[in-house]
Design a protein around this motif. Structure first.
Motif, PDB file in Angstrom:
ATOM      1  N   ILE A  22     -38.085  29.285 -32.074  1.00 61.76           N
ATOM      2  CA  ILE A  22     -38.020  30.124 -33.265  1.00 61.76           C
ATOM      3  C   ILE A  22     -36.613  30.630 -33.550  1.00 61.76           C
ATOM      4  CG2 ILE A  22     -38.560  32.313 -32.106  1.00 61.76           C
ATOM      5  CD1 ILE A  22     -40.403  32.879 -34.567  1.00 61.76           C
ATOM      6  N   SER A  23     -35.776  30.707 -32.510  1.00 61.82           N
ATOM      7  CA  SER A  23     -34.396  31.157 -32.718  1.00 61.82           C
ATOM      8  C   SER A  23     -33.431  29.996 -32.946  1.00 61.82           C
ATOM      9  CB  SER A  23     -33.924  31.976 -31.504  1.00 61.82           C
ATOM     10  OG  SER A  23     -33.926  31.181 -30.336  1.00 61.82           O
ATOM     11  N   THR A  39     -40.048  36.285 -40.892  1.00 63.79           N
ATOM     12  CA  THR A  39     -38.602  36.251 -40.631  1.00 63.79           C
ATOM     13  C   THR A  39     -38.047  34.848 -40.791  1.00 63.79           C
ATOM     14  OG1 THR A  39     -38.736  38.132 -39.111  1.00 63.79           O
ATOM     15  CG2 THR A  39     -36.815  36.695 -38.904  1.00 63.79           C
ATOM     16  N   CYS A  48     -46.815  31.906 -33.217  1.00 67.91           N
ATOM     17  CA  CYS A  48     -45.879  32.983 -33.532  1.00 67.91           C
ATOM     18  C   CYS A  48     -46.615  34.079 -34.302  1.00 67.91           C
ATOM     19  CB  CYS A  48     -44.723  32.459 -34.367  1.00 67.91           C
ATOM     20  SG  CYS A  48     -43.667  31.273 -33.503  1.00 67.91           S
ATOM     21  N   PRO A  96     -42.672  29.898 -30.118  1.00 66.76           N
ATOM     22  CA  PRO A  96     -41.748  30.849 -29.476  1.00 66.76           C
ATOM     23  C   PRO A  96     -40.554  30.200 -28.780  1.00 66.76           C
ATOM     24  CG  PRO A  96     -44.018  31.512 -29.092  1.00 66.76           C
ATOM     25  CD  PRO A  96     -44.078  30.149 -29.716  1.00 66.76           C
ATOM     26  N   ASP A 141     -42.895  37.212 -37.144  1.00 64.43           N
ATOM     27  CA  ASP A 141     -41.942  36.146 -36.838  1.00 64.43           C
ATOM     28  C   ASP A 141     -41.956  35.077 -37.914  1.00 64.43           C
ATOM     29  OD1 ASP A 141     -41.038  37.294 -34.496  1.00 64.43           O
ATOM     30  OD2 ASP A 141     -42.468  36.242 -33.223  1.00 64.43           O
TER      31      ASP A 141
END
Length: 276
Positions: free
Chosen positions: A150-151, A195, A188, A147, A192
């Motif tokens: 992840i972006s 994605t 995750c 987390p 997620d």
């Protein structure tokens, strides 16, 4: 045949999510040499030195030299802490090492530090990656998806690209069964993961990018500790290990490789031939 040689006495980082149980006696160089020789004598032709961290031990040069002389593909998995401090004395790496794996868990020191527990490690990894690249040592980056980062996949891609790696591997977290709360924090969701898989499939890069689910890593290879104890991932549980016995006991290596037989060929194809 591939085996992983793990240094499991201690580690130079304190990653809050770590699934390796460190402890026990410190590695004895002579025992480590014997463990390496046992692997080679059995016919192991791909050895990953990991841990823990091989850069903590000066005698790892001897181990990789023996492995290379024995005809093995040598893969060094390291957090770069020790090697970063002594780059002037690492001429043996281009001679004996076929592939170096480095962790990259953020596009900057802040995110990477939140995963690795040390703000200095991002610099150590990127500086060592630059040294490896300048010395034509094949390089593999490993990202543990969680987390916190992840972006950051696009940013990490832009960070690793200048070093010209052979591959960037993004791993689903494999939580330890003994610490379920850690797994809950660092894992995750399936949504997620889907994605991220879709996102990385759209990336254009000059190197391979792979997304590795935890169930595909099961029973791929035996793991040997620095004292010669062999274990594999359990056949009964995805999140635990099975103690096979000592590498110095007759038949133990054969038993370990029999347990891994179904997946080991796929794992060898994935790890070795892509870099040969």
């Amino acid at each position: 045949m591939r085996a992983v040689f793990n240094f499991e006495h201690r580690c130079s980082l304190k990653c809050p999510w770590c699934y390796i149980s460190f402890g026990g006696s410190a590695p004895e160089p002579s025992v480590c040499v014997k463990v390496t020789e046992e692997l080679l004598n059995y016919g192991v032709d791909y050895i990953t030195f990991g841990g823990g961290d091989p850069s903590s031990y000066s005698f790892v040069e001897q181990l990789v030299s023996i492995s290379k002389s024995g005809g093995a593909f040598v893969h060094l998995d390291t957090n770069a802490v020790g090697f970063h401090r002594k780059e002037s004395s690492l001429s043996w790496i281009p001679k004996f090492v076929d592939l170096v794996g480095l962790p990259i868990d953020g596009a900057d020191s802040t995110v990477h530090a939140s995963v690795r527990g040390d703000r200095r490690n991002f610099e150590a990894v990127t500086n060592f990656a630059a040294w490896l690249s300048s010395n034509d040592v094949p390089l593999k980056f490993n990202t543990f998806l969680n987390p916190e980062n992840i972006s950051s996949m696009r940013g990490i891609l832009e960070c690793v690209s200048p070093f010209g790696p052979r591959i960037w591997s993004i791993y689903e977290y494999w939580e330890p069964s003994s610490q379920p709360d850690i797994g809950n924090k660092w894992s995750c969701s399936i949504a997620d993961l889907t994605t991220v898989k879709d996102e990385i499939s759209s990336f254009k890069a000059s190197f391979d990018i792979e997304f590795v689910r935890k169930h595909t890593r099961r029973l791929n290879y035996p793991i040997v500790s620095h004292d010669g104890q062999i274990y594999t991932h359990s056949t009964a549980s995805l999140f635990s290990y099975e103690d096979i016995g000592s590498i110095f006991s007759k038949g133990t290596l054969a038993k370990a490789f029999d347990l891994c037989a179904d997946q080991s060929e796929k794992a060898e194809t994935r790890h070795k031939f892509r870099f040969s």
